[in-house]
Structure formats: C-alpha cells, structure tokens
Design a protein around this motif. Structure first.
Motif, PDB file in Angstrom:
ATOM      1  N   ASP A 116       0.834  -1.099  -0.125  1.00 43.56           N
ATOM      2  CA  ASP A 116       0.017  -0.172  -0.185  1.00 43.56           C
ATOM      3  C   ASP A 116       0.745   1.572   0.146  1.00 43.56           C
ATOM      4  O   ASP A 116       0.302   2.330  -0.228  1.00 43.56           O
ATOM      5  CB  ASP A 116      -0.952   0.141   1.217  1.00 43.56           C
ATOM      6  CG  ASP A 116      -1.612  -1.328   1.466  1.00 43.56           C
ATOM      7  OD1 ASP A 116      -2.223  -1.686   0.640  1.00 43.56           O
ATOM      8  OD2 ASP A 116      -1.670  -1.507   2.314  1.00 43.56           O
ATOM      9  N   GLN A 151      -0.262   5.699 -15.253  1.00 46.85           N
ATOM     10  CA  GLN A 151      -0.940   5.389 -14.007  1.00 46.85           C
ATOM     11  C   GLN A 151      -0.138   4.932 -12.884  1.00 46.85           C
ATOM     12  O   GLN A 151      -0.573   4.545 -11.917  1.00 46.85           O
ATOM     13  CB  GLN A 151      -2.401   4.710 -14.140  1.00 46.85           C
ATOM     14  CG  GLN A 151      -3.241   4.965 -15.266  1.00 46.85           C
ATOM     15  CD  GLN A 151      -4.479   4.834 -14.966  1.00 46.85           C
ATOM     16  OE1 GLN A 151      -4.939   5.431 -13.878  1.00 46.85           O
ATOM     17  NE2 GLN A 151      -5.321   4.807 -15.976  1.00 46.85           N
ATOM     18  N   ALA A 174       1.892   6.245 -10.976  1.00 44.58           N
ATOM     19  CA  ALA A 174       2.107   7.151  -9.553  1.00 44.58           C
ATOM     20  C   ALA A 174       0.931   6.822  -8.646  1.00 44.58           C
ATOM     21  O   ALA A 174       1.117   7.423  -7.598  1.00 44.58           O
ATOM     22  CB  ALA A 174       2.314   8.272 -10.078  1.00 44.58           C
ATOM     23  N   LYS A 175       0.136   6.187  -9.163  1.00 41.16           N
ATOM     24  CA  LYS A 175      -1.306   5.895  -8.088  1.00 41.16           C
ATOM     25  C   LYS A 175      -0.583   4.786  -6.951  1.00 41.16           C
ATOM     26  O   LYS A 175       0.056   3.799  -7.210  1.00 41.16           O
ATOM     27  CB  LYS A 175      -2.551   5.453  -8.772  1.00 41.16           C
ATOM     28  CG  LYS A 175      -3.054   6.345  -9.664  1.00 41.16           C
ATOM     29  CD  LYS A 175      -4.456   5.909 -10.293  1.00 41.16           C
ATOM     30  CE  LYS A 175      -5.047   7.027 -11.002  1.00 41.16           C
ATOM     31  NZ  LYS A 175      -6.152   6.427 -11.675  1.00 41.16           N
ATOM     32  N   HIS A 176      -1.120   5.108  -5.978  1.00 38.53           N
ATOM     33  CA  HIS A 176      -1.036   3.891  -4.986  1.00 38.53           C
ATOM     34  C   HIS A 176      -2.163   3.049  -5.040  1.00 38.53           C
ATOM     35  O   HIS A 176      -3.410   2.982  -5.625  1.00 38.53           O
ATOM     36  CB  HIS A 176      -1.121   4.533  -3.527  1.00 38.53           C
ATOM     37  CG  HIS A 176       0.062   5.204  -3.023  1.00 38.53           C
ATOM     38  ND1 HIS A 176       0.405   6.601  -3.684  1.00 38.53           N
ATOM     39  CD2 HIS A 176       1.285   4.791  -2.385  1.00 38.53           C
ATOM     40  CE1 HIS A 176       1.894   6.814  -3.247  1.00 38.53           C
ATOM     41  NE2 HIS A 176       2.108   5.957  -2.431  1.00 38.53           N
ATOM     42  N   GLU A 222      -5.939   3.719  -4.706  1.00 43.31           N
ATOM     43  CA  GLU A 222      -6.467   4.446  -5.817  1.00 43.31           C
ATOM     44  C   GLU A 222      -6.696   3.902  -7.062  1.00 43.31           C
ATOM     45  O   GLU A 222      -6.987   4.289  -8.045  1.00 43.31           O
ATOM     46  CB  GLU A 222      -5.434   5.526  -5.950  1.00 43.31           C
ATOM     47  CG  GLU A 222      -5.428   6.664  -4.937  1.00 43.31           C
ATOM     48  CD  GLU A 222      -4.247   7.503  -4.916  1.00 43.31           C
ATOM     49  OE1 GLU A 222      -4.325   8.513  -4.293  1.00 43.31           O
ATOM     50  OE2 GLU A 222      -3.342   7.280  -5.828  1.00 43.31           O
ATOM     51  N   SER A 274      -8.472   0.635  -9.290  1.00 40.10           N
ATOM     52  CA  SER A 274      -9.549  -0.374  -9.548  1.00 40.10           C
ATOM     53  C   SER A 274      -9.216  -2.003  -9.456  1.00 40.10           C
ATOM     54  O   SER A 274      -8.139  -2.287  -9.354  1.00 40.10           O
ATOM     55  CB  SER A 274     -10.346  -0.240 -10.807  1.00 40.10           C
ATOM     56  OG  SER A 274      -9.745  -0.834 -11.882  1.00 40.10           O
ATOM     57  N   GLY A 275     -10.295  -2.794  -9.148  1.00 40.50           N
ATOM     58  CA  GLY A 275      -9.938  -4.081  -8.843  1.00 40.50           C
ATOM     59  C   GLY A 275      -9.054  -4.712  -9.765  1.00 40.50           C
ATOM     60  O   GLY A 275      -7.809  -5.225  -9.731  1.00 40.50           O
ATOM     61  N   GLY A 276      -9.369  -4.380 -11.077  1.00 39.31           N
ATOM     62  CA  GLY A 276      -8.509  -5.186 -12.358  1.00 39.31           C
ATOM     63  C   GLY A 276      -7.290  -4.460 -12.452  1.00 39.31           C
ATOM     64  O   GLY A 276      -6.412  -5.215 -12.762  1.00 39.31           O
ATOM     65  N   MET A 277      -7.037  -3.124 -12.103  1.00 38.97           N
ATOM     66  CA  MET A 277      -5.843  -2.433 -12.211  1.00 38.97           C
ATOM     67  C   MET A 277      -4.849  -3.267 -11.090  1.00 38.97           C
ATOM     68  O   MET A 277      -3.816  -3.548 -11.480  1.00 38.97           O
ATOM     69  CB  MET A 277      -6.057  -0.966 -12.114  1.00 38.97           C
ATOM     70  CG  MET A 277      -6.792  -0.576 -13.191  1.00 38.97           C
ATOM     71  SD  MET A 277      -7.530   1.193 -12.622  1.00 38.97           S
ATOM     72  CE  MET A 277      -6.048   2.385 -12.727  1.00 38.97           C
ATOM     73  N   ARG A 309      -3.632  -6.277 -12.342  1.00 39.64           N
ATOM     74  CA  ARG A 309      -2.517  -6.195 -13.507  1.00 39.64           C
ATOM     75  C   ARG A 309      -1.146  -5.758 -12.946  1.00 39.64           C
ATOM     76  O   ARG A 309      -0.430  -6.181 -13.525  1.00 39.64           O
ATOM     77  CB  ARG A 309      -3.043  -5.124 -14.357  1.00 39.64           C
ATOM     78  CG  ARG A 309      -4.158  -5.819 -15.559  1.00 39.64           C
ATOM     79  CD  ARG A 309      -4.684  -4.698 -16.656  1.00 39.64           C
ATOM     80  NE  ARG A 309      -5.647  -3.796 -16.083  1.00 39.64           N
ATOM     81  CZ  ARG A 309      -6.101  -2.837 -16.722  1.00 39.64           C
ATOM     82  NH1 ARG A 309      -5.206  -2.266 -17.594  1.00 39.64           N
ATOM     83  NH2 ARG A 309      -6.914  -2.008 -16.035  1.00 39.64           N
ATOM     84  N   ARG A 366       4.509  -7.250 -11.589  1.00 43.66           N
ATOM     85  CA  ARG A 366       5.426  -7.329 -10.588  1.00 43.66           C
ATOM     86  C   ARG A 366       6.002  -8.983 -10.716  1.00 43.66           C
ATOM     87  O   ARG A 366       7.327  -8.769 -10.732  1.00 43.66           O
ATOM     88  CB  ARG A 366       4.823  -7.185  -9.151  1.00 43.66           C
ATOM     89  CG  ARG A 366       5.703  -7.250  -8.298  1.00 43.66           C
ATOM     90  CD  ARG A 366       5.103  -7.182  -6.702  1.00 43.66           C
ATOM     91  NE  ARG A 366       4.225  -8.092  -6.296  1.00 43.66           N
ATOM     92  CZ  ARG A 366       3.503  -8.067  -5.200  1.00 43.66           C
ATOM     93  NH1 ARG A 366       3.673  -6.951  -4.446  1.00 43.66           N
ATOM     94  NH2 ARG A 366       2.720  -8.774  -4.909  1.00 43.66           N
TER      95      ARG A 366
END
Ligand SMILES: Nc1ncnc2c1ncn2[C@@H]1O[C@H](COP(=O)(O)OP(=O)(O)OP(=O)(O)O)[C@@H](O)[C@H]1O
Ligand SMILES: Nc1ncnc2c1ncn2[C@@H]1O[C@H](COP(=O)(O)OP(=O)(O)OP(=O)(O)O)[C@@H](O)[C@H]1O
Ligand SMILES: [Mg+2]
Ligand SMILES: [Mg+2]
Lengths: 255, 297, 259, 259, 255
Positions: A90, A128, A130-132, A135, A137-140, A143, A148
């Motif tokens: 997180d 995208q 830089a988002k934590h 922030e 969505s589930g699918g993101m 991915r 990773r």
C-alpha cells in the motif's frame, strides 16, 4: 522425473472447527518450459496446491521436488500471482510495486524504473504508475500484481486466476502477452483459471481436479496445438469439448 | 589559591538547610576557592544515599537517614551538626482542644520520616498509650486533604505544613510542637573516604559552612534574601520559617544523643541491620581541622 | 519471518523463557561483581536470600496479594471505562471533538501528581489507590481502541450499513469485534502502567503492598528489600501478561489478535 | 462511523478543541466552587493568575524548556532503541524467545524505582534523567512494534519471499513500512509515558523543570504552583501530540496511519 | 422519471498524486424491477458508479435520486456485493456472516439460522457454514458475500462482479438462482460484470461504459428476450454481437 514433481501430495488443514482434507494424493510432473493449466470447481484445492508448490505451506503427506530438490520454502525462482490483492504494498506506488523485486536485487533506480515502466505499459496502465494501490480499481490491482511477478523474471510462474477480474479485451491482450513471454523465455507456468477457453488457448496441458474434500487430479488433457492458437479451429474445439465434459461430469457427479 | 575545586553537594528544599543556600548565593563558596553545584531533592534525607556511590561530596539531612546510609556504607559519616529545629514539627488537630482531646482519635503520620520519629517521641515523653490512637500512614501533602475530608482527626507534620494547614482548614490548631518534646537536628554528611583523599577541599568546605552559619547569625536579612532567592519562595514565608530553627555548626553531646536516639528508634522499628555506635557514625576529623573549638564531644 | 508453526512446542517456549531469565540474572551477577560495584547495587544472591526470608515470614506474600488486588481492580476498571470511550471517540466525530482534548490532556498528567486530588475525592482508603491505577490505565486503552476503530476495513463498515445497521449496531457488532486486537494490545501496554503506578498509589496512606515496601526500603536504605520489591513487580507483571495472553488465546482467538 | 470528509475544515477542529478545553475549565470551576470545596483544590482563576506571574518572571518558561528538552531527548532515544528491537522480536523467533523475558520483565518495573540504579550508572546529571524517560518509553514502543509485525498481511510477506527478499530485506522493506501505523500509535502512547516520567526523573537531584516545580510546590503546599505544573504538563503533552500528528501526516501519510 | 435516477453524475478523486476524473456526466434511469448490467474496460469507473449509488461516496457533480429522493448515504434498501473479500467479518463463521443482516434486524437465532442455511445451500456450500473466512477459498468467500446480500432481501441489489472468481458451472448455477430470485421478487438489480454472455443472459438492459478517464455511459442495449434465456437463440446472439461490438469499438478506439 520432471522439472517440477508433486508426488502423492496431500494437505489436511487443522482449523478451529476440526480438520479439513483440502488435497489428497495429488501427483503431477511438469517438464521445464511447460504451461500447465489447472481447472476445478471453487474450493477444490487449486490454491492449496499452488501454495505448497510455492513453498508457503508444507504438504501433510507426499513430497514436492523442484529440479530434483525438495521444496522447503519460497524463493525468487518461483514468481507468484496471488488470488486477491492483499499482496500489493500500500505504501508504494504502482510503479514501485512493479519494481520491488528489482529493488531487492539492488538494481540502480533508473534501470528499475525503465523495466517497471515497460511492464506497466504491457498491462495497459501507462501513465497510472504514480497511483497507490488504494487508488486503483480491482482489475488494475490485478494487473500490477501480474506485472510485478513478470518483471522479476522467475523461472517458474505460479498464477492464481490472474485474469479473473479483467474485461474480455484486456484479458485477451494479456493472454497474448503472457503467451509471447512464455514462448520467448521458456518459463515453466502453473496457471489456475476458471475459463476453459483461456486454458485451452494457453496451455500445453490442462489438468482438471476433482471437487473437494480431498481434491485431487482427475485427468490431464494434453493440448498439442501450435501457437498462436486459432480459437475456432477444429483442434481447439475438440480440446475445449473434452475439458468441458470433464468438468461438467465432475460437477454433476456430485451435485 | 589555584583553580577553584569542583564539588557537588545535595540536600532538600526548605530553610532549615540554609547554610548550603547562603554559602552559594552570597559567594562564600567562591571566596573559599570552591566551585560548587548544589543539587536538591524532595528531602534532605533522600539525598544522603548519593554519598554512597560518591555521586555527591556532601549532604545535609536528618539523623535516621544518615544512620541508615552509614549501615550500607561505613564511609558515610556525620561531619557536623547544622541546625536544630526548635519549633519545626508539631501535631495539628481539627476540632480538638489539646493533647488530651487527641485520645481515641486517628492521627496521620508519614512513616519513616521526621513525622514518625516525632510521634514516637511524643508517645514516650508524654507517656501516652499507643493503643489509644489509630495511626494512619499518610504523606504530608495528603495529610491536609485527609484532615479536611475527615479521614483523620490530626496529623504530625513539619513546617510549612503546620502553619499552612492551620490557615487552610477551619477548626484546625497546633496541639504541640517539638520544642518541649525533642529538638530535632539536621546533620551535614560527607563520604569519609573521599574527604580524607581530598583534604584541601574538605577544609575549604567546612570553612565555608562556618562562615555561612556566622552570616545567618549576624545578618539575618541578607540570609533570608539568599535563601528565598535560592528556593524561589517569598521572603516573608522564609523569614517566618527561619525563626523556627537555630543554625549552628558544631559537634556536641546533643549531636551524639540525637544520633543515639536515631539508632535506638531504628532498632525499635526493626530497621537496624547491624549494631553501630554514635562514635562510628560521627567523624570529628573534618571539623577539628578547621575549628577544633567547635568539636565539643 | 516465518510464522511460528503450531508444532513448536510449549516446552520450547518455556525453555526459552527460563534461558532468558537465567541470562538476565547471570548478567546482573557479573555486572554487580565486576562492573558496577556499588553498595547500592547488590548482586542477585543476597537479594534472593532476603526474598526467601520474606517469603518464609509470609511477609512478601502479603504485600503481593495487597498490591495485586489493587492492580487488577484498577486495571479492570480502567479498561472497562476505556474501551467504550475509545470506541466512541473512534466512531463518532462529535464525541472525538469533544472528548479528545480531555483525554489528550489528562493522559500527560502523571498519576503521582494526581495523588492529592484523588485523596480529596476518594479519601485515603483503597478507593484512591484504585482510582490512580485506573487513571493510569484508562488513557492507553482509549488511544489504542480509537486507533483500532480507525483501522477497521472500510468495506466491513460499508457492508454493515447496507445490511441496515444503525450506528450503534456498527459500533457494537463491527467496530468492537474488529478492534479487539487493538484493544488487547492496548490493554497489555496498559497493564504495565497499572504495575508502574502501584508504586505511586501506595505512596498514599498505605500499610501494605509492594510499593509501600519499596518506599520504606528506600527510606531506610534497605537495598535488598528494594530489589526484592522490584523483582516481584517484574515477575508478577511477566506472569500476569502470560496469563492474559493465554486467556486471549482461549477466548478471543477468533478475533485474530496479533500477539 | 463515517470517515471525516476532507472538507471538514481545520477551523472546525480547532473550534472543537477550544470548546473542549473551555468546557474542561468550566467544569473545573464549578467543581471547585460547589462540589469539592477544598483548600487543596483551587478554582481555575487563581491558578491562571499564578501562571501569569510565573510567566512574567520567565520562571515557567525556564522550567518548560528544561523539562521538554529531557522529555524529547529521552523519548527519541527510547523510540530509536525500541523500534528495531520490536521489529526483531516480531520478526525472528529466536530473538523473541531470548529478549521477551527481558522486555516483559522490565516493562513492569516503574521508572521511579529505577532512580537509584540510574544514578549509579549515569550520575546525578542530565543523563540519568534522560535514561529514565527513555526507559519509560522504550517498552511501549517495543510491544506495539512487535504486535504490528504480527499483523503484517501474510500475502505481503509471501510476495516478497517470491521476489527473492532476504530475511533482512523483508524486515526492512516490508515489515518496517507495514508496521509504521503500529509504531506511530506506540510512540504516541509512549509519549505520555515520557511526560509522566519526567516527574519521577526530576525527583532526583534536579534544579529545574516542571517536575522539580511540582515537588517543591508539594513540599511547600503551594497548591496553585502544583496546578500550574500539572496544566503545563497536560497542555504541553497535548501540543506535542498534535505536532507529532502533523508531522506524521506530512511525512508518513502514505503509510496510512490510523490516527 | 425512474425508480433509480443518476443525473449527470460525475466523480473526481483528489489523490496525493493529483486529481483523477473517474466518472463524467453519467446519466441513467432505472425502472423498478429492472435488471441492469454495466460493462466496461477495467478502470473505466464501474465500481465508482456503484459506490455512489450505494451512498458510500458522494458525487462531485450531478445528483442521484432513489424513488425521487436524493441518496445521502447507504441503507438496507440497497444490498451490495463488493469487489474483493474485505467486507466479510473474519470473526464470524460463514453462516453467521450470511445471517448478519437478519441479526441486525433482531430476528431470533433459530429463524436466522434457518434462513442462513437456506442461502448457504443456494450458493453450494452446505456443510461448510462453520468455517471462518480465513479458512475459505477465494470463490467460497465470494459466494458467502452473495448469500449475505440476498439473505437480507433488499429492494435494490448492487453487485460488483459477483461471479468473477467462480468456475463456469458454479457460475451457471448461481446465475440461474439470481435470475429466479429476481423474477420472483422483482428486485431492481445493478450488476457489474466483464462477461458479455452473462450480461446478455441476465439483463433487461445492458449499459456499456466508455473507458476512463472521465468514464461515462456510452450506449444502452435493451434485451427484450423471455426468461429463461436460450443462449444459442438468434435473439441472444444478436444482442451478444451488438454488445460485443460496442466494447470492441471502445477498446480499439483508444488503444
Ligand atoms: N487455512 C485454511 N484452513 C482451513 N481450511 C482451509 C484453509 N485454506 C483452505 N481451506 C479449505 O480447503 C479447501 C480448498 O481451498 P482452496 O483455496 O485451495 O480452493 P480453490 O480451489 O483455490 O478454490 P477457489 O477457486 O474458490 O479459489 C476449501 O474447502 C477451503 O475451505
Ligand atoms: N479512491 C480513489 N482515489 C483515486 N482514484 C481512484 C480511487 N478509486 C478509483 N480511482 C480511479 O478511478 C478509476 C475508476 O475506478 P473504478 O474502481 O471505478 O474502476 P472499475 O470500472 O470498477 O474497474 P475494474 O473493472 O478494474 O474494477 C480508476 O482509474 C481508478 O484509478
Ligand atoms: Mg483459490
Ligand atoms: Mg471495479
């Protein structure tokens, strides 16, 4: 004996409410470079098998060999995509999550960044990074997890419903990417899915499990089709129907 | 004289320890070539313990604490008597006319302190029967609260709690002070081992103490000013409290008697781990070097 | 980093504790003999001898019983008051705004400074001692509980709201159980406060207890007694904490406390 | 139960605090006038007057600076020592087995009882006071940190293992950041211990500080001074805690601390 | 104006890394008893729309009406199945999780139990009600969530990829169950899915969203087919192709 060997593996959980035999006498041998898809009804023990192979949990019977050596714990040779998103960090951005494995290996920041950006692009999240996690969505999130694991370039990939929360198109794109990476790098893959079509499109062999308790390998269907696969071809249809019948039988046998 | 000698001394915070404050505030230490740090704690007695580890070089406190420290480390010794507390401790009662009225009542005593010592002396001097009184163990600040609430009917306490308690609580009065019971003495202590090794410092220190005592006697106003500045207390209060004590610097048979009494009381409380005599506790060496006439034992 | 396997037997744990304590006493012995060498810092042996004497005379037991009763009463009262307040502060914004200045003010005021006030309110009996211990306990429990409420998963609360939970129900049926691990950690920390405060509490008008023993011993410089009191406090605390953990594991295991 | 909207302005929060404190003082006033009526429990007004006098004479400021320096130094040292020990105890079983008896023993021994020992080791200067405050801080930080390590999501650690993390890396790059909220909560609780202990610490040979002021005032029955010292401690604690929270929000916001 | 109305709804998130317009000008009106399926690429804003309708988050522009009254917060009239499994209560058994809503309403224990058992059976987990969430597989957790929402009998059901982690057969069984419950009780349903076939099989209307940022409703396809639906019928095929084309277009328009 194969590169990966599970020999009569069983797992009994000792819960507060008694014990539960999740997996019984599971035997399979995977060659190096094989793409093995594992199918089965919900709760049949797929994740449990993957956890044991990853080294997270010890089997209560049987043994697991990797390159002839028993598995004693997790390692960087086996990359895992988890079911659920708790495994993301997180406190790191999406990009830093992807580059975490490289950071562990002490790669310089710029190199890490370049690789992470590449895999971010691969999973369709350019811009995208830089988002934590909170922030996303589930699918993101799913991915990012895939990126990773891939960025770390393990010998064996263990993926637990990696494309589950994705729309058809994103899914198709990632399937193609995964297939390409696998073909290029000759990784060994254990891939859990509920999507028979997906299994048939990606796998060299498809394994179907019996429902639990005591889930075990019921049948293995080899998929001897060339890549990239034509989903409307006769060969594909035949394999699809075979696997479908196995699963259908499994469900209606017990329901 | 070369560079000033550094020393650390410690005591409590009330005007009975005036020599320490006066010597520092009026520059007596400086003039004697001493660079002194004065540390303070909640009571003079509590600081005597620090002589044991040579954390400090001199302390100023009551007899019982001194004897207790001497039992732990025989190097802790009395070097002089500093003050006699004339009207310093007393018994305050609420809605009680005199000592006879105290019979059958609850008396607050701070165990292990001068308060308890004093109460024991009252019992023996006035031939009271201890069974007639209920002793309640309370710390000084809580005595006032307890008296006010009616948890106790009287308490044995030292200044400024006597004066303040009488002013704060309606119906409270002083039943007796220590003047006609027992004169309590605060003694100055040093670590004998250290003092013998640092003879020069010891002499200068003893000389400073004598000069401070003389100043208190000769110039009361300046002494009060020094003490009130050191303690950050208002001058009127300090002046009033200083009338209740008598500063001196000597070793007399009174000193010996008080030490003997402390030893006896400790034995009575089963707190004497081994036998000692006043001559072991009192060391005349320091004082006799600078003022042999003040040693009158 | 690996989670302890359940198989690691209790015996090993106890062996570990014993080894830990033996090491502690060994180091103490060496320190007292070679390092510190002060009349105020005795080696362990005379302290044990003294403790044995006090035990034979049943004196130590008396003090322990007296102190433990106060500690437990104060601790339980403090926890019982602190948990609902902490839950309320964590759950309801107006309560937080109103109460936080209070709790965040008082928790920095030492119990020892409250002695006089507590005597004014509760007299010099047991009540004022128990009050002081409860006072030292309550704020830690409040702050931990409130922090725990803040950490309750967002979706858990949302799910309850959609199932029609009133604020009070969310409070009692979601926030409370989800916060249990935090509450228990808070209580474990607070327990140390209760032990620490017994010494201050027994400075008030007390005729027994380990704190009283400590003050007396200090006053008369009975070094061994001081150390007997200290070690008793330490060991009792250790044991109480173990018992507390066992109780947690037995009764609250399903709340997954992380201890 | 609803999370605060970011829109709730800072002004409202401050207004809430002011209201909370005004209420506190109002209740104090009423209690002192109508309820308690004790010579030892003054109403707020004379206390404020006395505080003003001490401020004008720059006396109060001096004490505050002296105490705050000790508190902050001790607190920081205690935290700096506590965090790695807590992480190690939470992460490595052998370390836990060996160290837990120590921490679980000492945390129940009050700082006030350690005065003598600390003077023997550190003398009667600043060091011994700072040691006592660090001592009072360290155990809370240790226990909270260790509890936090236990609460780190299983999958987070597993993921790191699969990415090739060594034990040390998991420790530093997963356990530590994931535990930050627990550490910070622990430090907030520990900060109160630091404030509480300053009074005990300044019982030893101290010539300035709020604790010293408190003891002196007790000795001379200067009730107003006692309350000035108490309120100073309470307010300073409150303010320090606010500043700490602000720093956390500014620098550690991404660790999602729940405070 | 419909039973549920979203009028020009928008949502901008203020993140640490700047603001992100997740949803822009989203307008839709649902009749009572309608089964509306929402499709869209990963990250287009589906969950955000659902969250606003559920009352979890306030829109930053536009308004949401329910039965003519603005939505101000969550309520028991709208049951939610969440994406992810964090919403289950770890300290309760599966059965108690299902019966949680009934408990809130003060139903007696026996009644609660009977209803919970019924829904446990419905999701195919008979006999596993005593397990705690940590002892359940991913698909089992999802089924418990569905059972919990249904057991509470809300007027509106908001479901975020409820069947995402399930195998084909379990999924088919649950689809049939949901369809039956919906037909019997005439609930209004908002159903998010990635599976076009699933959408066409269940919905009365299918909405497709544009990809983000600023995801909005791109088109709505009515599905006027009788229930139960024949997935090989011409009508079904026609709708399927229409929706598929919409989504395909969406992806290739931007990729
Ligand atoms: N920690 C555990 N304790 C007790 N039982 C468990 C535990 N983990 C899994 N089980 C049980 O083992 C069985 C198999 O679980 P597993 O997670 O392997 O299923 P799965 O095949 O991955 O299912 P899904 O497709 O739903 O993810 C289930 O019945 C589950 O309840
Ligand atoms: N709390 C938040 N803070 C900032 N951005 C957010 C937040 N929640 C969602 N977003 C962003 O809003 C967009 C829409 O997210 P949403 O969860 O609605 O997508 P979705 O359509 O449900 O996707 P999926 O199918 O992957 O679940 C995403 O780009 C996401 O990054
Ligand atoms: Mg699974
Ligand atoms: Mg979503």
């Amino acid at each position: 004996m194969g590169f990966v060997a599970l020999e009569g593996v069983g797992k009994v959980f000792q819960g507060r409410t008694g014990s539960w035999e999740a997996v019984r006498d599971f035997t399979i041998s995977l060659e190096e470079g094989e793409f093995f898809c594992l199918l089965g009804t919900s709760g049949c023990g797929k994740t449990t098998v993957l956890n044991m192979l990853a080294g997270f949990e010890a089997p209560t019977s049987g043994r697991i060999l990797l390159d002839g050596k028993p598995v004693t714990g997790p390692g960087a040779d086996r990359g895992v995509v988890f079911q659920g998103h708790d495994s993301l960090y997180d406190w790191l951005t999406a990009l830093d999550n992807i580059g975490f494995g490289l950071r562990l290996r002490g790669l310089p920041r710029s190199e890490r960044r370049a690789t992470a950006e590449r895999f971010l692009k691969m999973v369709g999240l350019t811009g995208q990074g830089a988002k934590h996690p909170s922030e996303l969505s589930g699918g993101m999130k799913q991915r990012i997890q895939i990126a990773r694991a891939l960025a770390n370039d393990p010998r064996i990939l263990l993926m637990d419903e990696p494309f589950g929360a994705l729309d058809a198109m994103t899914r198709a794109v990632l399937q193609a990417e995964l297939s390409r990476i696998w073909a290029e790098t000759k990784k060994t893959v254990l891939f859990i899915t509920h999507d028979i079509e997906e299994a048939c499109a990606l796998a060299t062999r498809v394994g179907v499990m019996k429902r639990g308790p005591g889930g075990t390998l019921k049948a293995v269907v080899p998929v001897d089709l060339p890549f990239p696969r034509e989903r409307t071809s006769d060969g594909f249809m035949r394999v699809f129907r075979e696997v479908h019948a196995l699963i259908h039988e499994e469900i209606h046998g017990g329901h | 004289q070369g560079a000033p000698i550094r020393m650390t001394i410690a005591t409590g915070v009330d005007p009975s320890f005036a020599q320490f404050y006066v010597a520092r505030e009026s520059g007596i230490f400086e003039r004697n070539g001493l660079d002194i740090t004065v540390n303070t704690g909640p009571s003079g007695s509590a600081m005597i313990a620090f002589l044991v580890g040579n954390q400090i070089n001199a302390a100023y406190g009551a007899e019982q604490a001194g004897v207790s420290a001497h039992l732990v480390d025989p190097n802790v010794v009395v070097v002089a008597e500093g003050v006699a507390l004339i009207r310093w401790i007393g018994i305050v009662g609420r809605n009680i006319a005199n000592m006879d009225g105290l019979k059958g009542k609850r008396v607050g005593v701070a165990r292990g302190t001068g308060s308890e010592t004093f109460w024991l002396s009252v019992v023996s001097r006035m031939n009271l029967n201890p069974a007639d009184y209920t002793i309640v163990n309370v710390e000084a600040p809580e005595m006032v609260a307890a008296l006010e609430r009616g948890n106790i009917d009287a308490y044995a306490v030292w200044e400024p709690w006597m004066t303040r308690g009488v002013r704060a609580i309606s119906g409270a009065s002083i039943l007796t002070t220590n003047e006609n019971i027992q004169i309590i003495r605060n003694l100055i202590y040093m670590n004998k081992g250290w003092a013998e090794q640092n003879a020069e410092a010891t002499q200068r220190f003893m000389r400073s103490m004598i000069q401070a005592t003389d100043l208190i006697a000769s110039n009361r106003d300046q002494a009060v000013q020094n003490v009130s500045r050191f303690l950050r207390q208002d001058r009127a209060l300090v002046a009033e409290l200083m009338t209740k004590v008598d500063h001196r610097l000597n070793l007399t048979s009174d000193t010996v008697a008080n030490v003997q009494l402390a030893i006896d009381q400790l034995r009575g409380m089963n707190r004497l781990s081994k036998e000692v005599t006043p001559s072991q506790v009192i060391w005349t060496g320091a004082l006799s070097q600078v003022a042999p006439d003040r040693v009158r034992i | 980093m690996r989670r302890s396997t359940v198989a690691t037997s209790r015996a090993a744990t106890i062996a570990g504790y014993v080894a830990g304590f033996l090491l502690l006493f060994a180091i103490w012995h060496l320190a007292a003999i070679y390092l510190v060498r002060s009349a105020l810092f005795p080696p362990p042996w005379p302290v044990f001898e003294r403790a044995w004497l006090l035990i034979e005379d049943r004196i130590l037991q008396e003090q322990i019983v007296a102190s433990m009763r106060r500690i437990l009463q104060g601790f339980l009262i403090g926890s019982a008051v602190g948990v609902p307040i902490g839950l309320a502060i964590g759950s309801f914004r107006p309560v937080r705004m109103l109460l936080e200045p209070w709790t965040e003010f008082f928790r920095f005021i030492p119990a020892v400074a409250m002695i006089t006030v507590s005597v004014i309110w509760f007299g010099i009996g047991e009540e004022s001692k128990i009050f002081l211990i409860a006072y030292a306990t309550v704020f830690v429990v409040i702050i931990s509980t409130a922090a725990g409420v803040g950490a309750v998963g967002r979706d858990k609360i949302r799910a309850a709201q959609c199932l029609g939970a009133s604020r009070l129900q969310i409070f009692a049926l979601v926030a409370l159980p989800a916060t249990v691990p935090y509450i228990l950690t808070g209580m474990r920390v607070a327990m140390a406060n209760a032990f620490v405060t017994i010494v201050a509490a027994e400075l008030v008008a007390s005729n027994d207890g380990l704190g009283k023993m400590l003050w007396d011993a200090r006053l008369f410089m009975q070094i061994e007694d001081i150390f007997v009191a200290l070690i008793s406090l330490g060991l009792l605390g250790f044991l109480t904490d173990r018992v507390f953990r066992l109780l947690i594991r037995a009764f609250a295991g399903r709340f997954n406390p992380t201890m």
